[in-house]
Scaffold this motif. Structure first.
Motif, PDB file in Angstrom:
ATOM      1  N   ASP A 169      14.803 -16.455 -14.677  1.00 56.50           N
ATOM      2  CA  ASP A 169      15.034 -15.939 -16.031  1.00 56.50           C
ATOM      3  C   ASP A 169      15.947 -14.721 -15.992  1.00 56.50           C
ATOM      4  O   ASP A 169      15.519 -13.591 -16.086  1.00 56.50           O
ATOM      5  CB  ASP A 169      13.700 -15.610 -16.720  1.00 56.50           C
ATOM      6  N   SER A 247      20.036 -26.302 -12.222  1.00 52.78           N
ATOM      7  CA  SER A 247      19.573 -27.332 -13.146  1.00 52.78           C
ATOM      8  C   SER A 247      18.094 -27.601 -12.877  1.00 52.78           C
ATOM      9  O   SER A 247      17.513 -27.080 -11.911  1.00 52.78           O
ATOM     10  CB  SER A 247      20.379 -28.615 -12.944  1.00 52.78           C
ATOM     11  N   TRP A 248      17.484 -28.444 -13.697  1.00 50.63           N
ATOM     12  CA  TRP A 248      16.103 -28.844 -13.427  1.00 50.63           C
ATOM     13  C   TRP A 248      16.010 -29.662 -12.145  1.00 50.63           C
ATOM     14  O   TRP A 248      15.002 -29.603 -11.431  1.00 50.63           O
ATOM     15  CB  TRP A 248      15.513 -29.594 -14.610  1.00 50.63           C
ATOM     16  N   VAL A 271       9.226 -18.622 -17.570  1.00 52.78           N
ATOM     17  CA  VAL A 271       9.035 -19.628 -18.622  1.00 52.78           C
ATOM     18  C   VAL A 271       8.621 -18.945 -19.922  1.00 52.78           C
ATOM     19  O   VAL A 271       7.694 -18.132 -19.943  1.00 52.78           O
ATOM     20  CB  VAL A 271       7.978 -20.658 -18.197  1.00 52.78           C
ATOM     21  N   ARG A 273       9.118 -21.099 -23.029  1.00 51.07           N
ATOM     22  CA  ARG A 273       9.119 -22.206 -23.995  1.00 51.07           C
ATOM     23  C   ARG A 273       8.186 -23.319 -23.530  1.00 51.07           C
ATOM     24  O   ARG A 273       8.039 -23.568 -22.324  1.00 51.07           O
ATOM     25  CB  ARG A 273      10.536 -22.780 -24.135  1.00 51.07           C
ATOM     26  N   ASP A 275       8.669 -26.569 -23.984  1.00 51.38           N
ATOM     27  CA  ASP A 275       9.404 -27.673 -23.366  1.00 51.38           C
ATOM     28  C   ASP A 275       9.806 -27.344 -21.929  1.00 51.38           C
ATOM     29  O   ASP A 275       9.794 -28.212 -21.053  1.00 51.38           O
ATOM     30  CB  ASP A 275      10.617 -28.089 -24.207  1.00 51.38           C
ATOM     31  N   ASP A 276      10.136 -26.069 -21.651  1.00 58.60           N
ATOM     32  CA  ASP A 276      10.425 -25.683 -20.271  1.00 58.60           C
ATOM     33  C   ASP A 276       9.171 -25.786 -19.397  1.00 58.60           C
ATOM     34  O   ASP A 276       9.245 -26.175 -18.222  1.00 58.60           O
ATOM     35  CB  ASP A 276      10.964 -24.254 -20.221  1.00 58.60           C
ATOM     36  N   ARG A 279       8.824 -29.324 -18.501  1.00 55.03           N
ATOM     37  CA  ARG A 279       9.803 -29.689 -17.478  1.00 55.03           C
ATOM     38  C   ARG A 279       9.374 -29.159 -16.105  1.00 55.03           C
ATOM     39  O   ARG A 279       9.643 -29.800 -15.081  1.00 55.03           O
ATOM     40  CB  ARG A 279      11.180 -29.130 -17.847  1.00 55.03           C
ATOM     41  N   ALA A 280       8.725 -28.008 -16.080  1.00 59.09           N
ATOM     42  CA  ALA A 280       8.211 -27.473 -14.821  1.00 59.09           C
ATOM     43  C   ALA A 280       7.150 -28.398 -14.239  1.00 59.09           C
ATOM     44  O   ALA A 280       7.103 -28.630 -13.021  1.00 59.09           O
ATOM     45  CB  ALA A 280       7.629 -26.076 -15.037  1.00 59.09           C
ATOM     46  N   GLY A 404      10.037 -25.226 -28.696  1.00 56.31           N
ATOM     47  CA  GLY A 404      10.251 -26.436 -27.918  1.00 56.31           C
ATOM     48  C   GLY A 404       9.028 -27.298 -27.774  1.00 56.31           C
ATOM     49  O   GLY A 404       8.982 -28.162 -26.904  1.00 56.31           O
TER      50      GLY A 404
END
Length: 405
Positions: A169, A247-248, A271, A273, A275-276, A279-280, A404
């Motif tokens: 971040d 990237s992810w 983190v 959000r 949605d993040d 994704r994690a 998100g």
């Protein structure tokens, strides 16, 4: 000696302090202005760093008047490590506030039964820090190419690091409305002369380094190539700035590479959000830290305590959730735990303790937080931090922020 006597003449009679706020004030008086300024600054107008603390004050608590428990437990685990207190040392770079730096912090964390987080921008090598506290998580930024990152993971694993923290971040926001403190690239004779007017008035700080026979170290030894010299802080920072952002798929690669190398857990820090967070989970990480880099990332990001509960509700049954940002009191820790965190991470709070009184000062900060947690558990009528829920809090309408999700 009474506490009131300590407060009347704290430096001559006893260096003990009763709150993180007092530790901060002692750090302010002890440190050269540029060093202290680097600790307290946030990005741009400072909106996020202010909200990190102010948001905790918006949350109330709902205590019981009787039926309290005589004994209360604060124990938990994070990434397989047992904690006697749900407070982890967050990794912070170049700790020039004290000659023992990260080694003193690691010893304090070990003495109080908690985990040390070590930045790869730290001023002490990972080998020394792990020797001081085997329960150390090594932190990495996404810097350099993959071969370089593998080499750094291998070194951390060989040293005995118990986990890896990836901090992502950061948006390299440079502007600060009050001006950025000047930090030299290295400390040499020319630098000493230039900074003398700001340093010579801080006699106690100078004496600590003179007694240790060292000068403030502005290099990053954990970023040194095999057999090579450690880069300066700004050299390391330049590498970070010029590395293409991850990237992810890169996050998944980093987690998988560390797991294959060490078999040990991986945390994604930063983190904010929902949605993040999901994704994690998809990337296979073991834990996340809900974080806005202590207000030093993108200004205007909400306080982490505001975004914690929606994230913990969404993914807390799939990975471990911790939080950092603005924690100054034991009651802050309890509020974060009630909203879904397993533990919190602290940064500025322990740096102020380190500046105020070295290893003992960091232990003092952890003791202050422990006492505040225990007082809150007593008043709320719970026997363990595991019993904390949002129902123990008074949360104003519209407090939470969810993105998100």
């Amino acid at each position: 000696m009474s506490r009131s006597a300590w407060r009347e003449n704290p430096w001559k009679q006893n260096p003990w302090f009763e709150s993180v706020a007092v530790a901060q004030e002692r750090a302010r008086k002890r440190l050269p202005q540029p060093v202290y300024g680097a600790l307290v600054a946030g990005s741009e107008r400072g909106q996020t760093i202010a909200d990190n603390q102010a948001a905790f004050a918006e949350i109330g608590v709902a205590p019981h008047v009787a039926g309290h428990h005589e004994k209360r437990s604060m124990e938990t685990t994070v990434m397989g490590e047992h904690l006697s207190i749900p407070v982890i040392i967050s990794p912070t770079g170049v700790q020039a506030v004290h000659p023992d730096g990260e080694v003193a912090v690691a010893r304090a964390a070990a003495a109080r039964g908690t985990v040390m987080g070590l930045s790869n921008f730290a001023s002490k090598p990972v080998e020394e820090v792990v020797a001081a506290n085997p329960a150390t998580f090594f932190q990495m930024y996404w810097t350099g190419d993959r071969d370089v990152m593998i080499q750094r993971m291998q070194r951390a694993h060989a040293a005995g690091a118990r986990g890896l923290i990836a901090t992502l971040d950061w948006s390299f926001s440079m502007g600060r409305d009050w001006g950025s403190p000047e930090i030299p690239e290295k400390v040499d004779l020319r630098t000493a002369v230039r900074f003398a007017p700001k340093v010579l008035t801080k006699v106690r700080w100078m004496k600590e380094f003179a007694k240790a026979g060292v000068i403030p170290d502005l290099t990053a030894p954990n970023l040194a190539p095999p057999g090579g010299a450690a880069p300066t802080f700004f050299g390391a920072y330049y590498e970070w700035m010029t590395t293409p952002p991850p990237s992810w798929d890169d996050v998944a690669w980093m987690r998988a590479t560390w797991a294959k190398l060490s078999g040990r857990p991986f945390m994604l820090k930063g983190v904010c959000r929902v949605d993040d967070a999901r994704r994690a989970v998809d990337a296979g990480v073991d834990a996340i830290s809900v974080s806005n880099h202590g207000g030093n990332n993108l200004d205007g990001t909400p306080a982490t305590i505001r975004v914690l509960h929606p994230i913990a509700t969404a993914v807390g049954d799939q990975l471990e959730v911790v939080m950092d940002g603005g924690v100054r009191r034991g009651s802050d820790v309890v509020k974060a735990l009630a909203l879904g965190a397993r533990a919190v991470m602290i940064g500025r709070a322990y740096l102020w303790g380190l500046a105020a009184n070295g290893q003992t000062g960091v232990e003092n900060v952890l003791d202050v937080l422990r006492g505040g947690i225990d007082s809150a558990l007593l008043g709320l009528g719970v026997a363990s931090i595991d019993e904390l829920t949002p129902e123990h809090l008074v949360i104003p309408d519209g407090f939470h922020r969810s993105f998100g999700g």
